[in-house]
Design an enzyme around this catalytic site. Structure first.
Site, PDB file in Angstrom:
ATOM      1  N   ASN A 209      35.692  40.923  26.674  1.00  0.00           N
ATOM      2  CA  ASN A 209      36.290  39.397  26.972  1.00  0.00           C
ATOM      3  C   ASN A 209      35.544  38.455  26.493  1.00  0.00           C
ATOM      4  OD1 ASN A 209      38.719  40.471  28.332  1.00  0.00           O
ATOM      5  ND2 ASN A 209      37.255  40.857  30.248  1.00  0.00           N
ATOM      6  N   LYS A 288      30.580  56.173  13.995  1.00  0.00           N
ATOM      7  CA  LYS A 288      31.153  55.257  13.467  1.00  0.00           C
ATOM      8  C   LYS A 288      32.401  55.679  12.680  1.00  0.00           C
ATOM      9  CE  LYS A 288      30.461  50.988  10.403  1.00  0.00           C
ATOM     10  NZ  LYS A 288      29.807  50.289   9.324  1.00  0.00           N
ATOM     11  N   PRO A 305      38.148  50.582  36.999  1.00  0.00           N
ATOM     12  CA  PRO A 305      38.031  50.269  38.338  1.00  0.00           C
ATOM     13  C   PRO A 305      38.129  48.761  38.518  1.00  0.00           C
ATOM     14  CG  PRO A 305      35.872  51.330  38.046  1.00  0.00           C
ATOM     15  CD  PRO A 305      36.860  51.362  36.596  1.00  0.00           C
ATOM     16  N   PHE A 323      36.724  35.480  41.284  1.00  0.00           N
ATOM     17  CA  PHE A 323      36.975  34.285  40.393  1.00  0.00           C
ATOM     18  C   PHE A 323      38.343  34.442  39.874  1.00  0.00           C
ATOM     19  CE2 PHE A 323      34.037  30.941  39.459  1.00  0.00           C
ATOM     20  CZ  PHE A 323      33.056  31.160  40.398  1.00  0.00           C
TER      21      PHE A 323
HETATM   22  O1  C5P Z   1      42.512  40.980  38.506  1.00  0.00           O
HETATM   23  P1  C5P Z   1      41.707  39.889  37.746  1.00  0.00           P
HETATM   24  O2  C5P Z   1      40.624  40.404  36.491  1.00  0.00           O
HETATM   25  O3  C5P Z   1      42.164  38.687  37.314  1.00  0.00           O
HETATM   26  O4  C5P Z   1      40.482  39.263  38.689  1.00  0.00           O
HETATM   27  C1  C5P Z   1      39.396  38.587  38.459  1.00  0.00           C
HETATM   28  C2  C5P Z   1      38.186  38.822  39.776  1.00  0.00           C
HETATM   29  O5  C5P Z   1      38.111  40.262  39.774  1.00  0.00           O
HETATM   30  C3  C5P Z   1      36.912  38.380  39.323  1.00  0.00           C
HETATM   31  O6  C5P Z   1      36.071  37.876  40.209  1.00  0.00           O
HETATM   32  C4  C5P Z   1      36.506  39.649  38.743  1.00  0.00           C
HETATM   33  O7  C5P Z   1      34.977  39.695  38.569  1.00  0.00           O
HETATM   34  C5  C5P Z   1      36.864  40.729  39.632  1.00  0.00           C
HETATM   35  N1  C5P Z   1      37.165  41.951  38.752  1.00  0.00           N
HETATM   36  C6  C5P Z   1      36.426  43.079  39.187  1.00  0.00           C
HETATM   37  N2  C5P Z   1      36.501  44.260  38.313  1.00  0.00           N
HETATM   38  C7  C5P Z   1      37.697  44.397  37.571  1.00  0.00           C
HETATM   39  C8  C5P Z   1      38.620  43.114  37.119  1.00  0.00           C
HETATM   40  C9  C5P Z   1      38.062  42.071  37.728  1.00  0.00           C
HETATM   41  O8  C5P Z   1      35.493  43.023  39.892  1.00  0.00           O
HETATM   42  N3  C5P Z   1      37.841  45.421  36.889  1.00  0.00           N
END
Ligand code: C5P
Length: 396
Positions: A209, A288, A305, A323
């Site tokens: 990301n 690779k 998860p 967030f």
């Molecule tokens: O569901 P979404 O990814 O939009 O939610 C964002 C929030 O959930 C952020 O606080 C992110 O750090 C957390 N998150 C997480 N584990 C994931 C996906 C998101 O802790 N697999």
């Protein structure tokens, strides 16, 4: 401008690290502090008063008989006006003198006459630092309520390696900021995730990301400044660990998940700032992938998860903060996410407002409504987030 309106007396004593105090004046000034430099005679052998005068924009004081003070009481006037006195570098001799209440020069007299806190950043050779006499003085200074910044270990100007090196100017600034911050989270342990995760496709390729990690690192720093014990579980980012923060470096979402779950139960607050990849590659290649070995390689994805949701589901788990970075419908998406993950607070931002930069625009969403914060630097916003958390957890 985290030191706007603060008046700091910077005492510089005789040691080679005095040249680093010049940079410190600049850093303190950049944060809005008014810096008055006072030097011992020894310090002037390493750096001139002109250097400090140019950087601080104020005449430098070295002499307790300085005729510029109409009442001949520079030591009283200068120390009374200060919010704090910071001595950096503090030589072994200077520490010995103030540990014994000696007042043989202007700076030592100012220290003795002060009503404000005193922060001291020692700088000396390893043997001098370890000498029982210095250690005795350190014990005395701590007992007298003096705050010691450092020293650090490392290579010294004399070529030896060990304890006694002055903290770097940036580190001293950080300690000053932490010292002046209200201790809203004193005694709390805060676990934070930051940065992106990286999901391998093969040993050199992967899915990730876009996330600089700046916001998460700013939150870690603000929590530490508020007096919390902070553990930062960080995906791959290009920054050093924030000072005083315990960083655990991870790469994939599964590694981040394991690091968080091993520590969540003993944390008081969990703040998920990381941009965790929703999916990982189920069939990651050990070697690779080669372009010319027939067709486009199929990539199978499996869901990662949801770390935040799992921490929120823990019985007697920490107070959870999330967030939500959205490209539109911020309120609707953020509040829905907050309820779905069953967390009391989520900080939402529009991706176009803050991605990768130093500034951001945040709205805090909790059960009672929406709290838009004025656009600001990520460090200011992080502090406001910490204040909101402290209010909700009853610490403020
Ligand atoms: O569901 P979404 O990814 O939009 O939610 C964002 C929030 O959930 C952020 O606080 C992110 O750090 C957390 N998150 C997480 N584990 C994931 C996906 C998101 O802790 N697999």
């Amino acid at each position: 401008m985290e030191l706007q309106g603060k008046r700091i007396v910077l005492g510089v004593t005789g040691g080679i690290a005095a040249y680093k105090a010049a940079e410190l004046v600049r850093l303190l000034g950049k944060q809005g502090a008014e810096v008055q430099v006072a030097m011992t005679e020894g310090a002037t052998h390493f750096v001139t008063t002109t250097t400090f005068q140019a950087l601080s924009g104020k005449p430098v004081f070295t002499d307790q008989w300085d005729a510029r003070m109409p009442n001949a009481m520079a030591h009283i006037d200068l120390s009374r006006q200060a919010d704090l006195i910071l001595v950096a570098p503090a030589s072994a001799d200077f520490m010995a003198r103030i540990a014994n209440g000696l007042a043989g020069d202007l700076l030592a007299t100012m220290v003795l006459a002060r009503e404000c806190p005193l922060l001291v950043a020692p700088a000396m050779n390893l043997q001098m630092w370890e000498n029982p006499a210095t250690q005795r003085n350190v014990t005395q200074l701590l007992a007298d309520g003096v705050h010691l910044l450092g020293p650090a270990s490392g290579e010294q100007a004399c070529g030896e390696v060990g304890a006694g090196r002055m903290l770097e100017p940036e580190e001293i600034l950080e300690e000053v900021l932490a010292f002046l911050s209200p201790k809203l989270l004193a005694g709390k342990s805060v676990l934070i995730t930051a940065g992106p995760t990286f999901e391998a496709i093969d040993p050199v390729r992967g899915i990730t990301n876009l996330s600089s990690g700046r916001m998460g690192y700013a939150v870690a720093r603000a929590a530490r400044q508020a007096g919390a014990k902070v553990t930062l579980v960080s995906g791959p980012v290009g920054f050093c660990s924030p000072q005083g923060v315990d960083r655990i470096s991870v790469r994939s979402a599964l590694e981040m998940y394991a690091a968080v779950m091993a520590r969540a139960a003993e944390s008081d607050i969990f703040i998920g700032v990381a941009a965790v990849a929703d999916y990982r590659v189920a069939n990651a290649a050990e070697h690779k992938l080669k372009k010319d070995t027939g067709g486009i390689p199929p990539i199978e994805l499996v869901e990662n998860p949801d770390i935040l949701a799992e921490v929120a589901a823990l019985k007697d788990g920490p107070f959870c903060v999330g967030f939500a970075a959205e490209s539109r419908n911020l309120e609707e998406y953020a509040q829905t996410k907050r309820r779905k993950k069953n967390i009391p607070l989520i900080a939402g931002n529009l991706i176009q407002d803050g991605f990768g930069g130093d500034d951001n625009r945040l709205v805090l969403f909790d059960e009672t409504g929406n709290y838009p914060l004025a656009p600001a630097s990520k460090s200011v916003l992080a502090r406001q987030l910490i204040e909101h958390i402290a209010t909700l957890t009853g610490e403020n």
